[in-house]
Design a protein around this motif. Structure first.
Motif, short mmCIF file in Angstrom:
data_model
loop_
_atom_site.label_atom_id
_atom_site.label_comp_id
_atom_site.label_asym_id
_atom_site.label_seq_id
_atom_site.Cartn_x
_atom_site.Cartn_y
_atom_site.Cartn_z
N THR A 71 -5.70 -153.76 -88.74
CA THR A 71 -6.71 -154.53 -89.60
C THR A 71 -7.87 -153.73 -90.18
OG1 THR A 71 -6.14 -156.45 -88.35
CG2 THR A 71 -8.27 -156.53 -89.43
N ILE A 72 -8.20 -152.51 -89.47
CA ILE A 72 -9.15 -151.78 -89.92
C ILE A 72 -8.66 -150.87 -91.03
CG2 ILE A 72 -10.59 -149.68 -89.16
CD1 ILE A 72 -10.75 -151.08 -86.49
N LEU A 73 -7.49 -150.33 -90.88
CA LEU A 73 -6.95 -149.73 -91.84
C LEU A 73 -6.75 -150.39 -93.25
CD1 LEU A 73 -4.27 -147.59 -89.94
CD2 LEU A 73 -6.39 -146.67 -90.67
N ARG A 74 -6.43 -151.70 -93.08
CA ARG A 74 -5.94 -152.57 -94.27
C ARG A 74 -7.49 -152.81 -94.84
NH1 ARG A 74 -3.15 -155.67 -91.84
NH2 ARG A 74 -4.54 -157.08 -91.08
N ASN A 75 -8.50 -153.07 -94.06
CA ASN A 75 -9.57 -153.52 -94.60
C ASN A 75 -10.35 -152.26 -95.31
OD1 ASN A 75 -8.89 -156.23 -94.40
ND2 ASN A 75 -10.04 -156.36 -92.26
N GLU A 76 -10.57 -151.46 -94.44
CA GLU A 76 -11.57 -150.31 -94.82
C GLU A 76 -11.08 -149.41 -95.98
OE1 GLU A 76 -14.45 -149.78 -93.44
OE2 GLU A 76 -14.07 -151.43 -92.31
N ARG A 77 -9.82 -149.20 -96.25
CA ARG A 77 -9.27 -148.58 -97.31
C ARG A 77 -9.78 -146.92 -97.26
NH1 ARG A 77 -6.81 -152.02 -100.36
NH2 ARG A 77 -7.41 -154.11 -100.57
N VAL A 78 -9.53 -146.36 -96.15
CA VAL A 78 -9.74 -144.93 -96.06
C VAL A 78 -9.05 -144.01 -96.92
CG1 VAL A 78 -11.35 -145.45 -93.93
CG2 VAL A 78 -9.04 -144.72 -93.79
N GLU A 79 -9.40 -142.98 -97.22
CA GLU A 79 -8.62 -141.91 -97.86
C GLU A 79 -7.99 -140.96 -97.09
OE1 GLU A 79 -10.38 -140.85 -101.85
OE2 GLU A 79 -12.07 -142.38 -100.90
N ILE A 80 -8.59 -140.61 -95.90
CA ILE A 80 -8.43 -139.82 -94.86
C ILE A 80 -8.47 -140.15 -93.51
CG2 ILE A 80 -10.16 -138.19 -94.99
CD1 ILE A 80 -8.08 -136.04 -94.86
N ILE A 81 -7.81 -139.77 -92.59
CA ILE A 81 -8.20 -140.20 -91.16
C ILE A 81 -7.95 -138.85 -90.42
CG2 ILE A 81 -7.27 -141.22 -89.05
CD1 ILE A 81 -5.73 -143.37 -91.05
N ASN A 82 -9.07 -138.75 -89.51
CA ASN A 82 -9.15 -137.50 -88.54
C ASN A 82 -9.36 -138.12 -87.08
OD1 ASN A 82 -11.29 -134.57 -88.09
ND2 ASN A 82 -9.28 -134.81 -87.46
N THR A 83 -8.39 -137.74 -86.28
CA THR A 83 -8.44 -138.15 -85.08
C THR A 83 -8.72 -136.90 -83.86
OG1 THR A 83 -6.05 -137.89 -84.69
CG2 THR A 83 -6.96 -139.93 -85.15
N PHE A 84 -9.04 -137.43 -82.84
CA PHE A 84 -9.61 -136.33 -81.91
C PHE A 84 -8.95 -136.76 -80.46
CE2 PHE A 84 -12.73 -136.08 -85.34
CZ PHE A 84 -13.07 -134.67 -85.11
N LEU A 85 -8.61 -135.82 -79.78
CA LEU A 85 -7.67 -136.17 -78.66
C LEU A 85 -6.53 -136.74 -78.81
CD1 LEU A 85 -10.67 -137.60 -76.31
CD2 LEU A 85 -10.10 -135.34 -76.64
N THR A 86 -5.73 -136.80 -77.60
CA THR A 86 -4.25 -136.89 -77.59
C THR A 86 -3.98 -138.58 -77.93
OG1 THR A 86 -3.85 -135.16 -76.22
CG2 THR A 86 -1.96 -136.69 -76.43
N ASN A 87 -4.43 -139.53 -77.14
CA ASN A 87 -4.04 -140.52 -77.04
C ASN A 87 -4.32 -141.36 -78.34
OD1 ASN A 87 -3.12 -140.38 -74.45
ND2 ASN A 87 -4.82 -141.16 -73.47
N ASP A 88 -5.61 -141.23 -78.67
CA ASP A 88 -5.83 -142.11 -79.70
C ASP A 88 -5.01 -141.25 -81.23
OD1 ASP A 88 -7.96 -139.58 -79.55
OD2 ASP A 88 -8.62 -140.41 -81.55
N SER A 89 -4.84 -140.01 -81.24
CA SER A 89 -3.92 -139.56 -82.07
C SER A 89 -2.71 -139.94 -82.37
CB SER A 89 -4.00 -138.16 -82.05
OG SER A 89 -5.01 -137.32 -82.02
N LEU A 90 -2.09 -140.21 -81.11
CA LEU A 90 -0.73 -140.90 -81.09
C LEU A 90 -0.88 -142.21 -81.61
CD1 LEU A 90 0.77 -139.41 -77.79
CD2 LEU A 90 1.79 -139.19 -80.01
N ILE A 91 -1.63 -143.01 -81.04
CA ILE A 91 -1.86 -144.67 -81.40
C ILE A 91 -2.00 -144.96 -82.71
CG2 ILE A 91 -3.16 -146.80 -80.84
CD1 ILE A 91 -3.37 -145.85 -77.91
N ILE A 92 -3.05 -143.96 -83.31
CA ILE A 92 -3.51 -144.31 -84.77
C ILE A 92 -2.23 -143.72 -85.70
CG2 ILE A 92 -5.11 -143.64 -86.28
CD1 ILE A 92 -7.29 -143.87 -84.33
N SER A 93 -1.69 -142.71 -85.13
CA SER A 93 -0.48 -142.01 -85.96
C SER A 93 0.50 -142.97 -86.09
CB SER A 93 0.00 -140.82 -85.67
OG SER A 93 -0.87 -140.03 -85.65
N LEU A 94 0.85 -143.75 -85.03
CA LEU A 94 2.07 -144.75 -84.86
C LEU A 94 1.61 -146.18 -86.02
CD1 LEU A 94 4.55 -145.80 -83.42
CD2 LEU A 94 3.18 -146.95 -81.96
#
Length: 165
Positions: A71-94
């Motif tokens: 929902t956040i990705l759909r509504n925020e319309r960001v142009e780039i994502i930068n994640t930090f740490l393993t778990n959130d990187s895997l979940i957000i990439s998925l």
């Protein structure tokens, strides 16, 4: 105005990754970016409160976080994502597989480190290999970490960029 999302997962302490994350939030905000942050709890939200950023608290341990992130990705319309740490990187990439927003993952620790149990030490190289296939690039903070990711997780060298802290 550029729109960027910065996300960090849970940690038991405020360590190096959290400090780098907070610095990124502050600097992108200062430079006029529209910054959206995903943080694991209210205590991390407190650290970014003064930077004029849109903040979402994400419970990465709940399956419902997948829907919230979508929902956040759909509504925020960001142009780039930068994640930090393993778990959130895997979940957000998925979740991002369905949105294909350019995503890079900042990983500041070696894959095999003293805080992992035996099962994690076996599983993490596989997770990092999968992660590098789902994201557009990995950022590490040293040549030593880059070499470690290449050797331990069989990540291609051109998929990893070194940006010193």
């Amino acid at each position: 105005m550029k729109r960027i999302m910065l996300a960090i997962g849970p940690s038991k302490e405020i360590g190096g990754a959290q400090k780098v994350f907070i610095t990124f939030v502050r600097e992108f905000s200062r430079k006029g970016y529209a910054v959206t942050v995903l943080v694991p709890d209210a205590s991390m939200a407190d650290f970014v409160r003064d930077f004029n950023v849109k903040t979402h608290i994400i419970d990465y341990s709940s399956i419902t976080c997948l829907f919230k992130i979508a929902t956040i990705l759909r509504n925020e319309r960001v142009e780039i994502i930068n994640t930090f740490l393993t778990n959130d990187s895997l979940i957000i990439s998925l979740v991002n597989i369905f949105y294909r927003i350019p995503i890079c993952c900042t990983l500041l620790n070696a894959i095999i480190h003293e805080k992992l149990n035996k099962i994690q030490k076996l599983a993490y190289p596989v997770f990092y290999y999968i992660l590098h296939k789902m994201c557009d690039g990995i950022i590490v903070n040293s040549e030593q970490n880059k070499s470690h990711f290449i050797e331990t997780a069989s990540i291609k060298p051109d998929a990893i960029k070194v940006i010193f802290s």
